[in-house]
Design an enzyme around this catalytic site. Structure first.
Site, PDB file in Angstrom:
ATOM      1  N   ASN A   1      -6.923  28.771  49.709  1.00 25.64           N
ATOM      2  CA  ASN A   1      -6.502  30.143  49.416  1.00 25.64           C
ATOM      3  C   ASN A   1      -5.814  30.164  48.066  1.00 25.64           C
ATOM      4  O   ASN A   1      -5.259  29.142  47.630  1.00 25.64           O
ATOM      5  CB  ASN A   1      -5.526  30.638  50.493  1.00 25.64           C
ATOM      6  CG  ASN A   1      -5.118  32.086  50.282  1.00 25.64           C
ATOM      7  OD1 ASN A   1      -5.946  32.930  49.911  1.00 25.64           O
ATOM      8  ND2 ASN A   1      -3.850  32.394  50.495  1.00 25.64           N
TER       9      ASN A   1
ATOM     10  N   HIS B   1      -2.861  32.359  46.058  1.00 24.90           N
ATOM     11  CA  HIS B   1      -1.790  33.302  46.391  1.00 24.90           C
ATOM     12  C   HIS B   1      -0.990  33.616  45.129  1.00 24.90           C
ATOM     13  O   HIS B   1      -0.611  32.699  44.393  1.00 24.90           O
ATOM     14  CB  HIS B   1      -0.878  32.676  47.459  1.00 24.90           C
ATOM     15  CG  HIS B   1       0.223  33.587  47.884  1.00 24.90           C
ATOM     16  ND1 HIS B   1       0.004  34.658  48.722  1.00 24.90           N
ATOM     17  CD2 HIS B   1       1.531  33.619  47.561  1.00 24.90           C
ATOM     18  CE1 HIS B   1       1.152  35.304  48.904  1.00 24.90           C
ATOM     19  NE2 HIS B   1       2.088  34.693  48.209  1.00 24.90           N
TER      20      HIS B   1
ATOM     21  N   SER C   1      -0.366  30.091  43.232  1.00 22.60           N
ATOM     22  CA  SER C   1      -0.506  28.815  43.934  1.00 22.60           C
ATOM     23  C   SER C   1      -1.867  28.766  44.617  1.00 22.60           C
ATOM     24  O   SER C   1      -2.289  29.750  45.241  1.00 22.60           O
ATOM     25  CB  SER C   1       0.572  28.671  45.022  1.00 22.60           C
ATOM     26  OG  SER C   1       1.864  28.833  44.479  1.00 22.60           O
TER      27      SER C   1
ATOM     28  N   ASP D   1       0.231  31.357  54.253  1.00 17.41           N
ATOM     29  CA  ASP D   1       0.581  30.949  52.877  1.00 17.41           C
ATOM     30  C   ASP D   1       1.471  29.711  52.871  1.00 17.41           C
ATOM     31  O   ASP D   1       2.270  29.514  51.937  1.00 17.41           O
ATOM     32  CB  ASP D   1       1.259  32.108  52.110  1.00 17.41           C
ATOM     33  CG  ASP D   1       0.356  33.325  51.999  1.00 17.41           C
ATOM     34  OD1 ASP D   1      -0.870  33.158  51.861  1.00 17.41           O
ATOM     35  OD2 ASP D   1       0.882  34.457  52.058  1.00 17.41           O
TER      36      ASP D   1
HETATM   37  C1  GRF Z   1      -5.920  37.964  44.031  1.00 23.75           C
HETATM   38  O1  GRF Z   1      -5.066  38.411  43.040  1.00 23.75           O
HETATM   39  C2  GRF Z   1      -5.279  36.892  44.885  1.00 23.75           C
HETATM   40  O2  GRF Z   1      -4.109  36.384  44.339  1.00 23.75           O
HETATM   41  C3  GRF Z   1      -4.933  37.573  46.164  1.00 23.75           C
HETATM   42  O3  GRF Z   1      -5.815  38.652  46.272  1.00 23.75           O
HETATM   43  C4  GRF Z   1      -6.281  39.051  45.002  1.00 23.75           C
HETATM   44  C5  GRF Z   1      -7.757  39.249  45.094  1.00 23.75           C
HETATM   45  O4  GRF Z   1      -8.311  39.805  43.936  1.00 23.75           O
HETATM   46  N1  GRF Z   1      -5.000  36.614  47.242  1.00 23.75           N
HETATM   47  P1  GRF Z   1      -9.874  39.816  43.749  1.00 23.75           P
HETATM   48  O5  GRF Z   1     -10.488  40.549  44.929  1.00 23.75           O
HETATM   49  O6  GRF Z   1     -10.351  38.404  43.639  1.00 23.75           O
HETATM   50  O7  GRF Z   1     -10.088  40.594  42.474  1.00 23.75           O
END
Ligand code: GRF
Length: 223
Positions: free
Chosen positions: A112, A114, A141, A150
């Protein structure tokens, strides 16, 4: 390593929205050891699904609102993912809390990204939280996914300095640029078999990752 398509590791990317990280992963895959063979969205008609279609990647919409509970939704995702013989799951803006059954099923094979410097600010509204706390730095991260939201071992972080003029939007935009620069490389490391998770500890090349890899953007020369 010269990744040919036969040797590539099949990846599923799970999204809920825009899919800008999905696009970064698509753009990098020609030079990587992974091949995105499935994109799943829990929301119909999101922009990320169009990005997958344009790249000719099979898509599945699994609308969580049609399931009685999280367990049934996650079981359906497992069924579909395993049908495609997927080896790595990449969460890219997937806005659903996963059951322990799901996280256990893919333990060590699921990543993931984050938007905070974990363990700071798990969950939502990370940019707002960093601004309210008057933090001097913020970042992202990339971590293994475990049952704790997370909370899995962090593999890489990228940092930026917060300036007095920063807003939620400016931080979101700046962090997304860093996300696109980092996530594909870490997915590639996992696909190459160089990353692993053992007893809730992340390893790189069989060595304990005692602190997250720090992404250093290349210095920009302005003169
Ligand atoms: C990202 O900014 C990520 O940090 C979070 O969700 C957002 C997804 O953006 N987990 P995208 O759909 O990849 O544009």
């Amino acid at each position: 390593m010269n990744p040919t398509s036969q040797l590539k590791i099949p990846v599923a990317v799970l999204i809920s929205g825009t899919g800008s990280n999905l696009q970064a992963l698509i753009d990098f895959q020609a030079q990587s050891s992974y091949q995105i063979q499935l994109v799943i969205s829990n929301r119909p008609n999101v922009a990320g699904l169009n990005k997958a279609k344009q790249a000719k990647i099979p898509i599945e919409t699994i609308d969580h609102t049609l399931f009685a509970d999280r367990t049934q939704f996650d079981q359906e995702m497992i069924r579909i993912i395993d049908q495609h013989n997927i080896k790595i799951i990449v969460l890219a803006g997937f806005m659903r809390i996963l059951t322990t059954e799901f996280t256990q099923h893919y333990l060590g094979s699921m990543l993931n990204i984050h938007p905070s410097l974990l363990p700071k600010y798990p969950g939502l509204n990370t940019h707002q939280k960093a601004l309210e706390a008057k933090d001097k730095e913020h970042g992202l991260s990339i971590h293994f996914v475990t049952a704790e939201l997370d909370g899995g071992p962090v593999i890489q972080q990228a940092k930026l300095a917060i300036s007095p003029s920063d807003t939620v939007e400016s931080l979101k935009d700046a962090i997304q640029v860093l996300e696109h620069a980092t996530y594909p490389g870490i997915v590639d490391l996992l696909a190459q078999g160089r990353l692993s998770l053992q007893q809730n500890i992340a390893y790189l090349d069989q060595e304990i990752l005692s602190s997250p890899l720090l992404f250093e953007p290349k210095a920009i020369c302005t003169n």
